[in-house]
Write a protein that holds these residues in place. Structure first.
Motif, PDB file in Angstrom:
ATOM      1  N   GLY A 169       0.826  -1.213   0.000  1.00  0.00           N
ATOM      2  CA  GLY A 169       0.000   0.000   0.000  1.00  0.00           C
ATOM      3  C   GLY A 169       0.857   1.258   0.000  1.00  0.00           C
ATOM      4  N   THR A 172      -0.662   8.261   0.401  1.00  0.00           N
ATOM      5  CA  THR A 172      -1.115   9.129  -0.694  1.00  0.00           C
ATOM      6  C   THR A 172      -1.394  10.542  -0.206  1.00  0.00           C
ATOM      7  N   GLU A 174      -3.985  11.267   1.289  1.00  0.00           N
ATOM      8  CA  GLU A 174      -5.432  11.335   1.477  1.00  0.00           C
ATOM      9  C   GLU A 174      -5.823  10.556   2.724  1.00  0.00           C
ATOM     10  N   THR A 175      -6.932  10.983   3.378  1.00  0.00           N
ATOM     11  CA  THR A 175      -7.350  10.216   4.547  1.00  0.00           C
ATOM     12  C   THR A 175      -8.071   8.960   4.071  1.00  0.00           C
ATOM     13  N   SER A 176      -7.801   7.883   4.796  1.00  0.00           N
ATOM     14  CA  SER A 176      -8.389   6.599   4.423  1.00  0.00           C
ATOM     15  C   SER A 176      -8.519   5.807   5.709  1.00  0.00           C
ATOM     16  N   LYS A 177      -9.390   4.803   5.715  1.00  0.00           N
ATOM     17  CA  LYS A 177      -9.482   3.993   6.933  1.00  0.00           C
ATOM     18  C   LYS A 177      -8.229   3.141   7.107  1.00  0.00           C
ATOM     19  N   TYR A 178      -7.468   2.969   6.003  1.00  0.00           N
ATOM     20  CA  TYR A 178      -6.257   2.167   6.067  1.00  0.00           C
ATOM     21  C   TYR A 178      -5.030   3.040   6.322  1.00  0.00           C
ATOM     22  N   ASN A 180      -2.115   2.573   4.905  1.00  0.00           N
ATOM     23  CA  ASN A 180      -1.588   2.820   3.557  1.00  0.00           C
ATOM     24  C   ASN A 180      -2.643   2.387   2.546  1.00  0.00           C
ATOM     25  N   VAL A 181      -2.989   3.294   1.648  1.00  0.00           N
ATOM     26  CA  VAL A 181      -4.056   3.001   0.689  1.00  0.00           C
ATOM     27  C   VAL A 181      -3.572   1.909  -0.277  1.00  0.00           C
ATOM     28  N   MET A 183      -4.413   0.928  -3.372  1.00  0.00           N
ATOM     29  CA  MET A 183      -4.248   1.248  -4.805  1.00  0.00           C
ATOM     30  C   MET A 183      -3.911  -0.025  -5.588  1.00  0.00           C
ATOM     31  N   MET A 206      -0.806  -2.381   4.927  1.00  0.00           N
ATOM     32  CA  MET A 206      -1.935  -1.655   4.327  1.00  0.00           C
ATOM     33  C   MET A 206      -2.904  -1.265   5.442  1.00  0.00           C
TER      34      MET A 206
END
Ligand code: PEP
Ligand code: MN
Length: 367
Positions: A169, A172, A174-178, A180-181, A183, A206
């Motif tokens: 992962g 990025t 960006e905020t994400s629940k993970y 590491n995004v 992708m 991730m």
């Protein structure tokens, strides 16, 4: 297009009896007891093929636990002697490689913070010249496919053929629940550049939290990944690094039991016919999509010529706003994510602007 690497299949260096390769072990080797006991419990699951343990920990910020270094290597030797399981560690410098090989480490991996730096990767490649050892390369921290590709080219250039990618992962911004995004498309793109390269999913890095390990592991299996690398610790909450994402060996065994490993293909005739028909229909729709794109572009070109001849500006923000809004609304009614339609239109718009600029500039040259 890159030339595919010379890669030996996973089963040239590890026997998984046709199953996905399972690598598990603590984020870091902390004490002899923690290492040996974790490995003992992982061995008892009868499902783990390789043990992982961080000995040198590259931390983003100073002050975190940076690994036990050489002192931990004999503990890994003990764990290996007791269980017969091969051991993998992260290496980031030529010195790490020298020590890892001195203590009979079986598999090396290059971490995400190393893959980002071509100087480091080249130093590692130079140190590996003439050595026959499997090397796993994690994706770089940032979503830059070329760095990942370049790392493989450098390490393969040193003659290493037992290679695999670890997809952990991306950061990025960006905020994400993970943590590491994932992708996923980045790993799929890597695979399309190097078709023979095995890909191993790293749901631990991730996820960042153990609650997400299940869904991420399942996703990797559904995408036909060749294996998983998962962090497991006898007492995860007390781990010296990555505590929130580690699992006890027992919990890890339960997770593996619940993973659905689907077949890549089915010999069933009905299934084959259905697949063939569906693929033909998809090919057909895709051809129409490309034709429609070309038709749209032809209209844009005609409009650009008209704008040029009437001295009207090329980019009209109001019109762009309207396009985005109406297209995403239509998409939404048809069950498409607005983000999908928006992204596609951003690309189409970028190309329209490029084409229109070209037409405008032509006029200047011709004038
Ligand atoms: C690790 O595997 O513990 C590690 C440091 O991972 P990454 O390089 O993916 O951050
Ligand atoms: Mn870790």
């Amino acid at each position: 297009m890159k030339v595919d690497l010379t890669v030996e299949p996973l089963n040239s260096w590890i026997d998984t009896s046709g199953k996905p390769l399972i690598i598990a072990g603590p984020c870091s080797a902390e004490t002899e007891e923690q290492v040996v006991e974790t490995v003992r419990q992982l061995k008892a699951l009868n499902a783990v093929h390789v043990i992982r343990a961080g000995v040198w920990k590259p931390r983003t910020r100073p002050g975190s636990f940076e690994g036990m270094g050489e002192a931990a290597l004999p503990w890994l030797q003990t764990a290996k002697a007791e269980t017969g399981l091969p051991i993998a560690v992260e290496v980031a410098t030529p010195e790490h490689i020298e020590l890892a090989l001195k203590y009979d480490i079986d598999v090396l991996w290059v971490g995400a913070r190393t893959t980002v730096n071509p100087f480091n990767v080249q130093e590692i490649a130079d140190a590996l010249r003439g050595v026959d050892v499997p090397v796993l390369i994690k994706n770089p921290v940032n979503p830059d496919l070329a760095l990942w590709v370049g790392a493989f080219e450098r390490i393969a250039g040193a003659g290493i053929t037992k290679l695999a990618a670890i997809h952990r992962g991306f950061a990025t911004g960006e905020t994400s629940k993970y943590r590491n995004v994932p992708m996923w498309q980045m790993a799929i793109e890597l695979k399309s550049i190097f078709p023979s390269l095995p890909i191993i999913g790293d749901p631990s890095h991730m996820a960042g939290k153990r609650a997400y390990l299940n869904e991420l592991s399942q996703m990797a299996m559904d995408l036909n990944y060749d294996g998983l690398i998962v962090e497991s610790h006898i007492d995860p909450d007390k781990a010296w690094s990555d505590a929130a994402q580690q699992l006890t060996p027992t919990a890890f065994g339960e997770m593996l039991d619940h993973l659905e490993i689907r077949q890549v293909d089915s010999p069933n005739r009905e299934f084959q016919t259905f697949m063939e028909q569906s693929r033909r229909s998809i090919d057909n729709v895709d051809r129409q999509m490309v034709e429609m794109l070309a038709a749209r572009m032809a209209l844009v070109e005609r409009l650009a010529e008209y704008k040029r001849d009437n001295n009207v500006t090329l980019f009209q923000p109001e019109r762009w706003k309207e396009i985005l809004q109406t297209r995403t609304e239509t998409g939404k009614k048809l069950g498409l994510y607005p983000e999908l339609v928006e992204e596609i239109y951003k690309i189409i718009h970028m190309e329209s602007i490029r084409k229109q600029t070209e037409i405008m500039n032509n006029s200047t040259q011709n004038a």
